[in-house]
Every structure is written in C-alpha cells, then in structure tokens.
Design an enzyme around this catalytic site. Sequence first.
Site, short mmCIF file in Angstrom:
data_model
loop_
_atom_site.label_atom_id
_atom_site.label_comp_id
_atom_site.label_asym_id
_atom_site.label_seq_id
_atom_site.Cartn_x
_atom_site.Cartn_y
_atom_site.Cartn_z
N GLU A 116 133.17 65.73 14.92
CA GLU A 116 133.09 65.42 13.50
C GLU A 116 134.45 65.06 12.92
OE1 GLU A 116 130.49 65.18 11.28
OE2 GLU A 116 129.29 65.20 13.12
N CYS A 131 121.34 51.29 7.89
CA CYS A 131 121.84 51.08 6.53
C CYS A 131 123.36 50.94 6.58
CB CYS A 131 121.42 52.25 5.63
SG CYS A 131 121.68 51.97 3.86
N CYS A 153 117.22 46.15 6.65
CA CYS A 153 116.26 46.88 5.81
C CYS A 153 114.84 46.89 6.37
CB CYS A 153 116.25 46.30 4.40
SG CYS A 153 117.85 46.48 3.54
N CYS A 165 113.96 50.02 8.33
CA CYS A 165 114.40 51.27 7.70
C CYS A 165 113.20 52.08 7.21
CB CYS A 165 115.34 50.97 6.54
SG CYS A 165 115.92 52.47 5.69
N CYS A 196 113.18 52.25 -1.56
CA CYS A 196 114.62 52.12 -1.80
C CYS A 196 114.84 51.34 -3.09
CB CYS A 196 115.27 51.40 -0.62
SG CYS A 196 117.04 51.09 -0.86
#
Length: 370
Positions: A41, A210, A217, A220, A226
């Site tokens: 991370e 995204c 899109c 998605c 959205c």
Amino acid sequence: MTAAWLPEAFANAVLEWFAHFGRKNLPWQLEPTPYRVWVSEVMLQQTQVAVVIPYFERFMGRFPSVSALAKAEPDEVLQLWAGLGYYARARNLHRAARVVIDQHGGMLPQELELLMALPGIGRSTAGAILSLAGGQAHAILDGNVKRVLARCFAIAGWPGASRVQKRLWVLADDLLAAANRVGSTQMQPGRLSAAGAYNQGMMDLGATVCTRTAPDCDPCPLSRHCLALGTDSVRRYPESKPRRPLPRRATRWLLVQDSDGRILLEQRPPTGLWGGLWTLPEVALQESSADWCAQHLGQAANRVEKLANRRHSFSHFQLDIHPERLAIAALADRVGEDDARLWMALESASKMAIPAPVKALLLELLAADL
C-alpha cells in the site's frame, strides 16, 4: 447517497464484479499478511501497479519481515527504493518498522488508531491493511476509490480539499457498511471478507475500468446509475487540484572524477528533499565549481566541462540542473564531513541509493566512457 443508488445495490454490484473480474494474483495478494499489505500500500501511493511489482518483490526478498526491515540501515532501504520516488515513504516505512519492534512486540497493531499513529500510515492505508489482511470493516479512500465515487455521485471539487474529502469519507463508510450487510462477514480460507473484497473491488475498478484518462464505461458495473456518465461529464470528475505555476529553482551539479575515474558522491541529510540519498555535490549558479574543489577537496580541477542542462519536476517546484564534469587527482575513498562524501567507481555509484535524475546523469557518463 443519492436516490439513484441504494447503498446495498452499489455494494453488491462492486462485490459481484470483483468476484468475476477483480485482481487476485498480485504478489501481495498471494500471501496477504499485514506486513506485506502495508508495504504494498505504501509503494502503491501515487505509483502504478506495474511499476510497483518488481520493487515489491525485491523489497520482500531483502526484507521479508518487519524485523528484517527494522534491523536494516536506512541506506539499504533507500537503495531498494531508488527510482520509486517520494522517498519520504521509504524513510517512514523504516521508522515505523522500528516503532513496531520497540512498542508493539514486532506485530503490526490491529487497531485503526494505533496503526494511524505509525509514521507514514494514514486512515486509508490503515483501513487497507486491516481489511485486506485482517478482514476488518474499515473503509479506504485512495486515489482510485476517490475517482470512482466522484464520478458515480457527481461530487464537485478537488478530492484533496477538506470539504470534498469529508463527503467522500461519509460515502465510503456508508457503502462499506452496506457491503458487510450484503456479503459474507465470515473469513474463509483463501477468500477475502466482504469488507476486503469490496475495498479491493473499488480499487480495481478505479485502476482498470474507471481510469483517469481513458475510462471504459461499457463494462463498468456501476455505469447504469453513474451520474457523471448519465450527464456525459465523466471527464469532469474528479476535478483537478487548482493549478498554480510551479516555482523554478536552479542549481549546479558537479560530476567530480578522480584520476582513476571514480565519481564523488555526497549523502544528503536524513530529512528534506531526497533525505538520506546519495547525490552529486552541488553549488549555486553564481558560485564557481573550481572554487568548490579547492575549498572542499584541497586541490584545483584539472578540467571543467559543461554538460547539457536538464529539468526535473517535483510536485511543488521544478529544478533546473546545470551539470559540470570536473577532473581532479586521486583522493582518499572518503572525504571529510563525517564520511558524508565518498568516491566510487562510476558503475557502482549508479547502483547506489540515488535519485532518478542523478542516476540518469551517471548512466550517461558511463555510456560516454565505454
């Protein structure tokens, strides 16, 4: 939460997408211990996965545990980090490892507040460690998640602004709670908890679907509701940070070589720009490089050659670099200032813990001398 999305529907769409299309074979996912997730991370902050993978594998090979990292010298850590940039991440990782050994018995804390008290660990990183490695229900809000939420809910403003960030955190918390309601909360061998799967799914959506510049899109799972897509304004979100002209600074870098072809390196102070890394000596443009040699090395330069200028961009300023190559007689391996300067063979110097623009210069010099 808007009327267009019920929290459970949003969370379920992400969980189902992740089950079929999410990334599950990244190096840190194959053995998701708190330490491995933590290192990944930190490396992934402002850095793409493809860049991180080889660094992560080398880092784990050298420092397979918190204990191994804590015992390392700062120079070792920085050397493995060289090229990833944002070197404060490496320094904080090393400092935090020593705190974990000294104050937490060598085990990363499993409480959000204690994790966030460690150097370099913010709320999102702590949430990722606890959810991905421990199955706990803590939200995350990295750059990918911010982008998905900003588009789906048409959230105006730069996500780094305090007002916008508070709104995003409320959304992230609400949606994670919904994920726990619709998904299994039991940890199963080889599987993430609902919280972990949802968090990983959100990060994967932002990283692979995204995306910032070329969002896809059609596949998605969130496209039906959205708000940005529905108003043909996907590229408007998230809004960019208000731009101000970056200030420019200038410096002269000295590539000082002795008669054996060795290069002189200096170690920067442990904090600040490139803290702890080895760099080239530098002087202000109005100062004489020859005078610097006389003052710090006790001898004049035999030859001074101006090299092509270059520019290195940081997040907060641009650095105009004016390099010069100087030749002097041989000197001892280390040169004053508490061993903060040393001579090294050019090829060895290019493999030290050095900033990217310094490495580029040394490699150019090495190629020219072949």
